[in-house]
Design a protein around this motif. Sequence first.
Motif, PDB file in Angstrom:
ATOM      1  N   THR A 182      15.609  51.072  42.972  1.00 32.57           N
ATOM      2  CA  THR A 182      16.013  52.502  43.398  1.00 32.57           C
ATOM      3  C   THR A 182      17.099  51.672  43.895  1.00 32.57           C
ATOM      4  O   THR A 182      18.533  52.461  44.314  1.00 32.57           O
ATOM      5  CB  THR A 182      15.781  53.114  44.410  1.00 32.57           C
ATOM      6  N   MET A 183      17.443  50.288  43.717  1.00 30.34           N
ATOM      7  CA  MET A 183      19.028  49.393  44.969  1.00 30.34           C
ATOM      8  C   MET A 183      19.925  49.871  43.143  1.00 30.34           C
ATOM      9  O   MET A 183      19.545  48.607  42.404  1.00 30.34           O
ATOM     10  CB  MET A 183      18.458  48.198  45.648  1.00 30.34           C
ATOM     11  N   ALA A 184      21.510  49.889  43.751  1.00 21.75           N
ATOM     12  CA  ALA A 184      22.203  49.747  43.095  1.00 21.75           C
ATOM     13  C   ALA A 184      22.504  48.036  42.404  1.00 21.75           C
ATOM     14  O   ALA A 184      22.521  47.470  43.198  1.00 21.75           O
ATOM     15  CB  ALA A 184      22.951  50.871  43.243  1.00 21.75           C
ATOM     16  N   SER A 185      23.116  47.390  41.804  1.00 23.43           N
ATOM     17  CA  SER A 185      23.414  46.425  40.677  1.00 23.43           C
ATOM     18  C   SER A 185      24.421  46.030  41.348  1.00 23.43           C
ATOM     19  O   SER A 185      25.761  46.959  41.226  1.00 23.43           O
ATOM     20  CB  SER A 185      23.037  46.425  39.722  1.00 23.43           C
ATOM     21  N   ASN A 186      25.603  45.742  41.568  1.00 23.20           N
ATOM     22  CA  ASN A 186      26.297  44.168  42.070  1.00 23.20           C
ATOM     23  C   ASN A 186      26.549  43.338  39.970  1.00 23.20           C
ATOM     24  O   ASN A 186      26.271  42.360  39.737  1.00 23.20           O
ATOM     25  CB  ASN A 186      26.587  43.522  42.735  1.00 23.20           C
ATOM     26  N   ASN A 187      27.969  43.382  40.155  1.00 22.25           N
ATOM     27  CA  ASN A 187      28.081  42.762  38.872  1.00 22.25           C
ATOM     28  C   ASN A 187      28.944  41.655  39.194  1.00 22.25           C
ATOM     29  O   ASN A 187      30.152  41.832  39.868  1.00 22.25           O
ATOM     30  CB  ASN A 187      28.495  43.307  37.389  1.00 22.25           C
ATOM     31  N   VAL A 188      28.989  40.332  38.784  1.00 18.09           N
ATOM     32  CA  VAL A 188      29.703  38.776  38.266  1.00 18.09           C
ATOM     33  C   VAL A 188      30.064  38.434  37.148  1.00 18.09           C
ATOM     34  O   VAL A 188      29.055  38.119  36.841  1.00 18.09           O
ATOM     35  CB  VAL A 188      29.211  37.995  40.026  1.00 18.09           C
ATOM     36  N   LEU A 189      31.609  37.698  36.862  1.00 22.84           N
ATOM     37  CA  LEU A 189      31.239  37.273  35.523  1.00 22.84           C
ATOM     38  C   LEU A 189      31.003  36.146  35.849  1.00 22.84           C
ATOM     39  O   LEU A 189      32.484  35.136  36.010  1.00 22.84           O
ATOM     40  CB  LEU A 189      32.370  38.299  34.788  1.00 22.84           C
ATOM     41  N   VAL A 190      30.312  35.112  35.156  1.00 25.82           N
ATOM     42  CA  VAL A 190      30.627  33.920  35.352  1.00 25.82           C
ATOM     43  C   VAL A 190      30.840  33.367  34.173  1.00 25.82           C
ATOM     44  O   VAL A 190      30.317  33.319  33.188  1.00 25.82           O
ATOM     45  CB  VAL A 190      29.600  33.423  35.325  1.00 25.82           C
ATOM     46  N   LEU A 191      32.472  32.985  34.001  1.00 27.15           N
ATOM     47  CA  LEU A 191      32.992  32.812  32.351  1.00 27.15           C
ATOM     48  C   LEU A 191      33.368  31.368  32.503  1.00 27.15           C
ATOM     49  O   LEU A 191      34.466  30.685  33.264  1.00 27.15           O
ATOM     50  CB  LEU A 191      34.030  33.297  32.042  1.00 27.15           C
ATOM     51  N   GLY A 192      33.145  30.888  31.238  1.00 26.98           N
ATOM     52  CA  GLY A 192      33.970  29.592  30.890  1.00 26.98           C
ATOM     53  C   GLY A 192      33.789  28.684  29.701  1.00 26.98           C
ATOM     54  O   GLY A 192      33.149  29.308  28.674  1.00 26.98           O
ATOM     55  N   PRO A 193      34.522  27.900  29.082  1.00 28.82           N
ATOM     56  CA  PRO A 193      34.380  27.411  27.299  1.00 28.82           C
ATOM     57  C   PRO A 193      32.482  26.632  28.110  1.00 28.82           C
ATOM     58  O   PRO A 193      32.388  26.171  28.433  1.00 28.82           O
ATOM     59  CB  PRO A 193      35.429  26.059  27.406  1.00 28.82           C
ATOM     60  N   ARG A 221      35.107  45.977  33.727  1.00 26.83           N
ATOM     61  CA  ARG A 221      36.316  45.632  34.912  1.00 26.83           C
ATOM     62  C   ARG A 221      36.303  46.164  36.568  1.00 26.83           C
ATOM     63  O   ARG A 221      36.243  45.947  37.234  1.00 26.83           O
ATOM     64  CB  ARG A 221      37.850  45.398  34.691  1.00 26.83           C
ATOM     65  N   ASP A 222      36.142  47.555  35.848  1.00 23.21           N
ATOM     66  CA  ASP A 222      35.660  48.572  37.310  1.00 23.21           C
ATOM     67  C   ASP A 222      34.184  48.003  37.971  1.00 23.21           C
ATOM     68  O   ASP A 222      34.712  48.588  39.253  1.00 23.21           O
ATOM     69  CB  ASP A 222      36.114  50.138  37.418  1.00 23.21           C
ATOM     70  N   GLU A 223      33.315  47.394  37.718  1.00 26.70           N
ATOM     71  CA  GLU A 223      32.148  47.180  38.252  1.00 26.70           C
ATOM     72  C   GLU A 223      31.943  45.994  38.184  1.00 26.70           C
ATOM     73  O   GLU A 223      30.379  45.680  38.302  1.00 26.70           O
ATOM     74  CB  GLU A 223      31.293  48.000  36.478  1.00 26.70           C
ATOM     75  N   LEU A 224      33.543  46.018  38.296  1.00 22.34           N
ATOM     76  CA  LEU A 224      32.355  44.050  38.599  1.00 22.34           C
ATOM     77  C   LEU A 224      33.196  43.433  40.151  1.00 22.34           C
ATOM     78  O   LEU A 224      34.078  44.395  40.374  1.00 22.34           O
ATOM     79  CB  LEU A 224      33.699  43.015  37.816  1.00 22.34           C
ATOM     80  N   ASP A 225      32.139  42.909  40.867  1.00 30.87           N
ATOM     81  CA  ASP A 225      32.410  42.546  42.352  1.00 30.87           C
ATOM     82  C   ASP A 225      33.039  41.096  42.404  1.00 30.87           C
ATOM     83  O   ASP A 225      33.898  41.278  43.179  1.00 30.87           O
ATOM     84  CB  ASP A 225      31.178  43.128  42.764  1.00 30.87           C
ATOM     85  N   GLY A 226      32.760  40.222  41.478  1.00 27.94           N
ATOM     86  CA  GLY A 226      33.263  39.009  41.729  1.00 27.94           C
ATOM     87  C   GLY A 226      33.503  38.341  39.813  1.00 27.94           C
ATOM     88  O   GLY A 226      33.369  39.085  39.238  1.00 27.94           O
ATOM     89  N   LEU A 227      34.596  37.191  40.255  1.00 26.61           N
ATOM     90  CA  LEU A 227      34.840  36.627  39.016  1.00 26.61           C
ATOM     91  C   LEU A 227      34.257  35.024  39.264  1.00 26.61           C
ATOM     92  O   LEU A 227      34.994  34.425  40.636  1.00 26.61           O
ATOM     93  CB  LEU A 227      36.683  36.631  38.409  1.00 26.61           C
ATOM     94  N   VAL A 228      33.580  34.391  37.938  1.00 30.06           N
ATOM     95  CA  VAL A 228      33.579  32.687  38.522  1.00 30.06           C
ATOM     96  C   VAL A 228      33.954  32.448  37.321  1.00 30.06           C
ATOM     97  O   VAL A 228      33.110  32.629  36.661  1.00 30.06           O
ATOM     98  CB  VAL A 228      32.425  32.979  39.066  1.00 30.06           C
ATOM     99  N   PHE A 229      34.818  31.378  37.513  1.00 26.82           N
ATOM    100  CA  PHE A 229      35.558  30.524  36.217  1.00 26.82           C
ATOM    101  C   PHE A 229      35.091  29.465  36.083  1.00 26.82           C
ATOM    102  O   PHE A 229      35.237  28.410  37.555  1.00 26.82           O
ATOM    103  CB  PHE A 229      36.709  30.795  35.695  1.00 26.82           C
ATOM    104  N   THR A 230      34.480  28.337  35.348  1.00 25.54           N
ATOM    105  CA  THR A 230      33.926  27.104  35.225  1.00 25.54           C
ATOM    106  C   THR A 230      34.927  26.294  34.654  1.00 25.54           C
ATOM    107  O   THR A 230      36.289  26.729  34.012  1.00 25.54           O
ATOM    108  CB  THR A 230      32.483  26.892  34.714  1.00 25.54           C
ATOM    109  N   LEU A 231      35.181  25.350  35.106  1.00 27.27           N
ATOM    110  CA  LEU A 231      36.469  24.467  34.483  1.00 27.27           C
ATOM    111  C   LEU A 231      35.688  22.165  34.123  1.00 27.27           C
ATOM    112  O   LEU A 231      35.680  22.102  35.408  1.00 27.27           O
ATOM    113  CB  LEU A 231      37.413  24.458  35.190  1.00 27.27           C
TER     114      LEU A 231
END
Length: 279
Positions: free
Chosen positions: A10-21, A102-112
């Motif tokens: 019943t607990m709604a999800s939160n989404n974080v995009l983890v993006l990198g090469p 985009r509206d459903e994202l809570d966070g952005l984590v980019f790797t480098l």
Amino acid sequence: KQILLHTHQTMASNNVLVLGPPHSGKIRVAQHITKDLDTSTIQAKSHSGLIYSFRLVTKYYCLRVNLLVEEFPDSRNSPDSTVALLESFCEEFGSSEFSELRDELDGLVFTLDVSKHSEAMSLVDLYLKLKDMFEDGGVFMAVVAFGNASQQNLDDLEDKLAARGVEFINFIEQGTNEYSEKLGRDRLLEIFEAHEWSHMEPRTKSTETLSPGSKEPVAAPEVLLPKGNVEDEGERTPRADLGTLFAKLKVDKLRAEGMSEKDKKTFVDELVEDYMEYF
């Protein structure tokens, strides 16, 4: 795929995009946040489309978080430069077609990979371009650095990001500084714990998870069970929740953009088999 069995449907999800090469630390970030170290289902050809789903429990609340792992290029055999591929990703991600995602994202984590300084500086410019696609302050953003670099190069990257209000995390660091501020990977966890998530529930006794010898709750990954594994579960068949599957579907739709019809057909056929694992 790191699709995990949830006991609190019943607990709604939160989404974080983890993006990198490729080879920039995306899986290490996901493992550090979720404590899920299993890599048996991760394919070497690409890390795009992985979802790490876990339950985060803090002192005051509990919530479910999906880490949506994306990689550019989608295929590691692409002849294009890393910077050009991220430019293409930014153009597609900023289109109206992906406004809902985009509206459903809570966070952005980019790797480098900071060992490639010139490329890293160019990628940071594009990461900041992605940041500008989010108008409100409800989305956190952090850039996580892996690899070796001079202190001057690290300072240049940190200054560039700090000027735009973006956290720079040197993953090799941990602990606290002389001001008792958390550093590196410990700071990354603190960002997740301190964020005001879209979907939170007050903590109850049933949601508490404590690390051995600790009085403070910690992030709690659920148990990974493939389809049909009913050991110790009676007749229960584990399934990913619909929120997780919809999030994955939207990311997969982004991956299919720009493919030729032949490649798209092959990609869709693979997805059908992929999604059947969770039903």
